[in-house]
Design an enzyme around this catalytic site. Structure first.
Site, PDB file in Angstrom:
ATOM      1  N   SER A  70      11.037 -12.969  32.972  1.00 50.98           N
ATOM      2  CA  SER A  70      10.087 -11.874  33.184  1.00 50.98           C
ATOM      3  C   SER A  70       9.530 -11.346  31.871  1.00 50.98           C
ATOM      4  O   SER A  70      10.158 -11.456  30.814  1.00 50.98           O
ATOM      5  CB  SER A  70      10.754 -10.730  33.946  1.00 50.98           C
ATOM      6  OG  SER A  70      11.316 -11.189  35.144  1.00 50.98           O
TER       7      SER A  70
HETATM    8  N1  SAM Z   1      15.724 -12.053  35.925  1.00 52.27           N
HETATM    9  C1  SAM Z   1      15.219 -13.298  35.442  1.00 52.27           C
HETATM   10  C2  SAM Z   1      15.252 -13.410  33.943  1.00 52.27           C
HETATM   11  O1  SAM Z   1      15.604 -12.447  33.278  1.00 52.27           O
HETATM   12  O2  SAM Z   1      14.949 -14.504  33.460  1.00 52.27           O
HETATM   13  C3  SAM Z   1      13.850 -13.641  35.941  1.00 52.27           C
HETATM   14  C4  SAM Z   1      13.882 -14.037  37.305  1.00 52.27           C
HETATM   15  S1  SAM Z   1      12.649 -15.120  37.876  1.00 52.27           S
HETATM   16  C5  SAM Z   1      11.229 -14.123  37.820  1.00 52.27           C
HETATM   17  C6  SAM Z   1      13.158 -15.122  39.592  1.00 52.27           C
HETATM   18  C7  SAM Z   1      14.442 -15.846  39.850  1.00 52.27           C
HETATM   19  O3  SAM Z   1      14.846 -15.577  41.188  1.00 52.27           O
HETATM   20  C8  SAM Z   1      14.325 -17.359  39.736  1.00 52.27           C
HETATM   21  O4  SAM Z   1      15.286 -17.869  38.856  1.00 52.27           O
HETATM   22  C9  SAM Z   1      14.569 -17.844  41.167  1.00 52.27           C
HETATM   23  O5  SAM Z   1      15.205 -19.096  41.224  1.00 52.27           O
HETATM   24  C10 SAM Z   1      15.458 -16.732  41.685  1.00 52.27           C
HETATM   25  N2  SAM Z   1      15.498 -16.649  43.158  1.00 52.27           N
HETATM   26  C11 SAM Z   1      14.498 -16.858  44.057  1.00 52.27           C
HETATM   27  N3  SAM Z   1      14.957 -16.693  45.317  1.00 52.27           N
HETATM   28  C12 SAM Z   1      16.271 -16.358  45.197  1.00 52.27           C
HETATM   29  C13 SAM Z   1      17.285 -16.056  46.144  1.00 52.27           C
HETATM   30  N4  SAM Z   1      17.057 -16.068  47.456  1.00 52.27           N
HETATM   31  N5  SAM Z   1      18.523 -15.753  45.670  1.00 52.27           N
HETATM   32  C14 SAM Z   1      18.781 -15.742  44.331  1.00 52.27           C
HETATM   33  N6  SAM Z   1      17.862 -16.023  43.397  1.00 52.27           N
HETATM   34  C15 SAM Z   1      16.619 -16.321  43.826  1.00 52.27           C
END
Ligand code: SAM
Length: 226
Positions: A70
């Site tokens: 992010s």
């Molecule tokens: N917080 C993260 C960072 O600091 O890098 C950024 C997150 S990224 C925008 C969104 C993340 O949510 C991705 O790694 C994706 O794989 C994960 N994600 C999507 N659906 C999910 C779910 N149902 N459960 C857990 N993680 C999920």
């Protein structure tokens, strides 16, 4: 636990990191604890080496598997909102859940501020990578988990605060259930990417919660495990 064992790692980037913190302040981030911790976390270690030179720009960057780390402003803003709504007088929170570990950067920021953090990621490779880097950096108060975070992480519930870092079509009921009464959740919600907004959810009683819509955001979607 506020321990940060990053001596010698990435300290060469301190000046660029300081410039990023100045930019965050100019954009309105005012919480001194959030700024203090973000000044310390080596974001360049959470992105691919090829992108390291861009790691202190205030922008989201790809981390593979169609996912992103992010934008620092969003990390700061969501962290500040959680502390404002669920933090105690010392600007800390006991137990927090993050959904969407991704690179592990947001988890590192939260790990520097809260007593115990549980973070859930659905993509195996990202889960393993972030687990390893968080361990190497000494975050013993961060527990990483592999799974579908739309079901939360009931084993460690309830939480004073929950942060979701992927956009949900609607607020997952399991997450509200795992929030302590009086606790706060920050979650991007929207059916389409150009319609997403941050929502702040406060659980007011066993059966009730209050939702406040905040600013527009752009996040990758929260994908339920198939
Ligand atoms: N917080 C993260 C960072 O600091 O890098 C950024 C997150 S990224 C925008 C969104 C993340 O949510 C991705 O790694 C994706 O794989 C994960 N994600 C999507 N659906 C999910 C779910 N149902 N459960 C857990 N993680 C999920």
């Amino acid at each position: 636990m506020k321990k940060m064992d990053i001596k010698g790692i990435g300290m060469t980037s301190q000046r660029t990191r300081d410039r990023l913190i100045d930019r965050l302040q100019q954009k309105g981030i005012a919480n001194s604890e959030v700024l203090r911790v973000m000044r310390l976390v080596p974001r360049h270690l959470f992105v691919d080496e090829a992108l390291a030179s861009r790691s202190y720009e205030d922008s989201a960057l790809p981390i593979g598997h169609g996912q992103t780390i992010s934008q620092p402003y969003i990390v700061a803003r969501m962290t500040e909102l959680l502390l404002e709504n669920a933090g105690n007088e010392n600007n800390t929170i006991e137990k927090v859940l993050e959904v969407g570990t991704g690179s592990g950067y947001q988890a590192a920021v939260l790990g520097g501020l809260v007593k115990e953090l549980h973070t859930v990621e659905t993509i195996g490779a990202l889960y393993r990578h972030s687990r390893d880097i968080l361990y190497k950096l000494g975050y013993r108060n961060v527990r990483t988990h592999l799974g579908d975070g739309s079901w939360g992480w009931p084993e460690a519930a309830p939480y004073e605060a929950i942060m979701v870092t992927a956009a949900a079509e609607e607020i997952p009921p399991a997450l509200i259930q795992q929030l302590k009464i009086g606790g706060a959740m920050i979650i991007p919600v929207g059916q389409k990417q150009n319609e997403q907004k941050l929502q702040q959810v406060i659980r007011t009683t066993e059966l009730q919660y209050k939702v406040t819509e905040l600013e527009k955001v752009i996040f990758v979607p929260l994908v339920p495990e198939s």
